[in-house]
Design a protein around this motif. Structure first.
Motif, short mmCIF file in Angstrom:
data_model
loop_
_atom_site.label_atom_id
_atom_site.label_comp_id
_atom_site.label_asym_id
_atom_site.label_seq_id
_atom_site.Cartn_x
_atom_site.Cartn_y
_atom_site.Cartn_z
N PHE A 54 0.83 -1.20 0.00
CA PHE A 54 0.00 0.00 0.00
C PHE A 54 0.86 1.25 0.00
N PHE A 55 2.00 1.14 0.71
CA PHE A 55 2.92 2.28 0.66
C PHE A 55 3.42 2.49 -0.76
N LEU A 109 11.74 4.86 -2.83
CA LEU A 109 10.94 5.19 -1.65
C LEU A 109 10.51 3.94 -0.90
N THR A 110 10.17 2.88 -1.66
CA THR A 110 9.73 1.65 -1.01
C THR A 110 10.87 1.02 -0.23
N VAL A 111 12.07 1.01 -0.82
CA VAL A 111 13.23 0.45 -0.11
C VAL A 111 13.51 1.25 1.15
N LEU A 112 13.47 2.57 1.02
CA LEU A 112 13.73 3.42 2.19
C LEU A 112 12.68 3.18 3.27
N ALA A 113 11.41 3.07 2.84
CA ALA A 113 10.34 2.84 3.82
C ALA A 113 10.55 1.51 4.52
N PHE A 114 10.96 0.50 3.74
CA PHE A 114 11.21 -0.82 4.34
C PHE A 114 12.33 -0.74 5.36
N THR A 118 11.73 -1.41 9.36
CA THR A 118 12.34 -2.56 10.04
C THR A 118 13.55 -2.13 10.85
N GLY A 119 13.91 -0.86 10.76
CA GLY A 119 15.04 -0.38 11.53
C GLY A 119 16.38 -0.94 11.06
#
Lengths: 183, 386
Positions: A54-55, A109-114, A118-119
């Motif tokens: 969804f992100f 953006l998706t990689v960064l959000a992941f 997950t820290g």
């Protein structure tokens, strides 16, 4: 407080997924599963759901609008120039740039959000179910060829659950079964 | 293991009724407007030929990539490919209608028009039919070989026939890439003999795979409703839905690639193709083509939850079948007859070809066991999950 957590280490993903299915049938809480590659369906088996798609969708939609505005600003507002007899606002020329930049930016953006969610970042200290429980041992191969199922986590398992969990892990073909020592 | 497929009496009757309606429509068409009828026959024949060859392409892809999820569905595309011999007969019968459809096939035009005269060493009727026969020869040989391997594998078992099928699949993909490009150039693109697009061939190839997958999904869901293919689960449907989703993107990409280059260059020799198609009376179809074939599948099938539901896939595939008709209609009709006709002749002849296609598919399915019992990946496919 003599309740212990337990770790099963597998060498194939299907053995691990089989073990998770059987553990959940017995209502034994599975804390986490660690795999070297994204194993399909494990999230669902663990009863967890990823909101990352969804992100991605939101990021992609936002990027389309952003890139369109960027191109419109360049081609129509800031530097209108006639080339090849085309109008200033020539939508077909925008399409490929929107397409490419949307893929690129959505991916980043998706990689960064992941990573943020997950820290995971460079220099991060070891954080897996074993260490979270306060056990200092290092279990190798988690990013290589080993599949790990962690049970009990921080709270640990009660005596009989512990028994049946290790039976199930052994029957599903776990290569190693470790007890998490509590500090 | 499930027993083999028995043709339901109702479906057989439906097939014959459709074929009968088609026969009446074709006769009526030739009595009233032969040029419209010939163009309609070319459209319908290319439509079902694309589906048949797309089905073979689908099987070949599954073999070449060692796909396991699709093993239990092999017989369905395997039955769809039986339409190819019918397509050959219809294309040979088209010899009577060449002048009605193809500008270059009329000697008086070929002499006067400088461009067509220049292209005449390639675009002439004997060479056209020579190419046609060579192309069909290659297809029929490969299809006969694949069908033989499938039947032998079902009867005998063993890995030998699987390996042979895989080898011939590789050959088929290569041959198909070349021959179907030439076929689409010859049969469809040469209708507008003044125009050319080098991307036309790959568009036709990807379209054939796209709509063949839609038909395979329809047949799989239909057979499942009749009580066959009980092992069908949501993960199979998920994979099918993903196939459609990805191919809708490929379709949209190729469509736009052709449009953008012509739009950008803005050369009258190539833009007239789109000028006719975007103007009246084809305007509505032109935009419907993009919306049905790209926009709707792209948006709806994007979600995995929607893309694995029969209630979504079934209407989507039916919509795509209409979309394929519009797609081919826009490629054939503006250049050959130049007016928008859609009435009993079009619907009836489409129904006729659909009836023949349905009967052939059912015949093909009933000939062999419905599940490839000796396929090495069968168990993996029956219990497919992700």
């Amino acid at each position: 407080m003599n309740q212990k957590g337990i770790i099963g280490i597998f060498t194939t993903d299907w053995q691990m997924s089989d073990a998770i299915k059987r553990l959940r049938e017995k209502n034994i809480p599975v804390t986490d599963a660690v795999t070297p590659f994204p194993a399909h369906g494990i999230m669902k088996q663990l009863g967890k759901e990823s909101r990352l798609p969804f992100f991605s969708l939101a990021a992609g939609t936002g990027t389309i609008i952003l890139v369109f505005a960027f191109l419109y600003y360049i081609a129509v507002i800031d530097y209108p120039i006639i080339y090849g007899g085309k109008p200033f606002f020539a939508f077909p020329t925008f399409v490929i740039i929107i397409y490419m930049l949307t893929i690129l930016l959505t991916f980043i953006l998706t990689v960064l959000a992941f990573q943020a969610r997950t820290g995971l970042f460079p220099g991060k200290e070891i954080d897996d179910p074993v260490h979270r429980a306060g056990d200092e041992r290092y279990i190798g191969g988690m990013t290589d060829d080993r599949f790990m199922v962690a049970l009990g986590g921080e709270e640990g398992l009660s005596g009989e659950m512990h028994e049946s969990a290790s039976t199930i892990l052994r029957e599903s073909g776990a290569k190693e079964i470790l007890e998490i020592k509590r500090s | 293991m499930e027993d083999s497929f028995k043709i339901p009496a109702k479906s057989k009757l439906l097939g014959w009724i459709l074929a009968g309606v088609g026969g009446i429509a074709v006769i009526a068409g030739f009595m009233t407007d032969p040029s419209r009828m010939w163009a309609g026959i070319l459209l319908n024949n290319f439509y079902f030929l694309s589906l048949a060859l797309g089905a073979v392409f689908f099987i070949s892809l599954q073999y070449v990539t060692d796909s396991q999820w699709s093993a239990m569905f092999r017989q369905i595309p395997g039955a769809m490919m039986l339409y190819v011999p019918v397509a050959l007969i219809v294309m040979i019968a088209m010899a009577g209608g060449m002048g009605w459809i193809y500008e270059w096939a009329r000697p008086e035009i070929a002499r006067q028009d400088a461009l067509i005269a220049h292209k005449s060493p390639y675009l002439n009727i004997p060479f056209f039919y020579l190419r046609l026969l060579v192309i069909f020869g290659a297809w029929l040989a490969l299809i006969a070989a694949l069908r033989k391997f499938f039947l032998r594998e079902d009867a005998e078992g063993g890995l030998h026939w699987f390996r042979k099928s895989k080898h011939y699949s590789m050959i088929f993909i290569f041959v198909f890439g070349v021959t179907f490009s030439v076929a689409s150039f010859d049969w469809i693109m040469s209708i507008d003999a003044h125009w050319f697009s080098t991307i036309f061939g790959i568009s036709a190839i990807m379209s054939s795979l796209y709509y063949a997958v839609a038909v395979i999904i329809l047949l799989v869901i239909g057979l499942n409703r009749l009580g066959y293919l009980r092992a069908l689960n949501e993960y199979h449907l998920n994979d099918f839905g993903r196939y459609l989703f990805r191919l809708s993107m490929v379709w949209g990409f190729l469509w736009f690639m052709q449009y953008l280059i012509i739009w950008y260059a803005n050369i009258p020799e190539t833009t007239f193709y789109y000028y006719y198609r975007m103007g009246e009376p084809f305007t509505a179809l032109f935009y419907a083509n993009i919306i049905i074939n790209w926009a709707i599948p792209f948006v709806v099938l994007m979600s995995d939850t929607l893309g694995r539901k029969k209630a979504v896939l079934l209407p989507m595939c039916l919509l795509l079948l209409a979309g394929f008709y519009i797609n081919l209609y826009l490629q054939i009709m503006p250049g050959s007859i130049g007016e928008l006709n859609f009435g009993f002749i079009e619907i009836g002849s489409f129904a006729g070809f659909a009836g023949i296609f349905l009967l052939l598919v059912m015949k093909g399915l009933s000939g062999a066991s419905l599940i490839p019992v000796n396929h090495p990946y069968l168990q993996k496919s029956l219990h497919h999950h992700i």
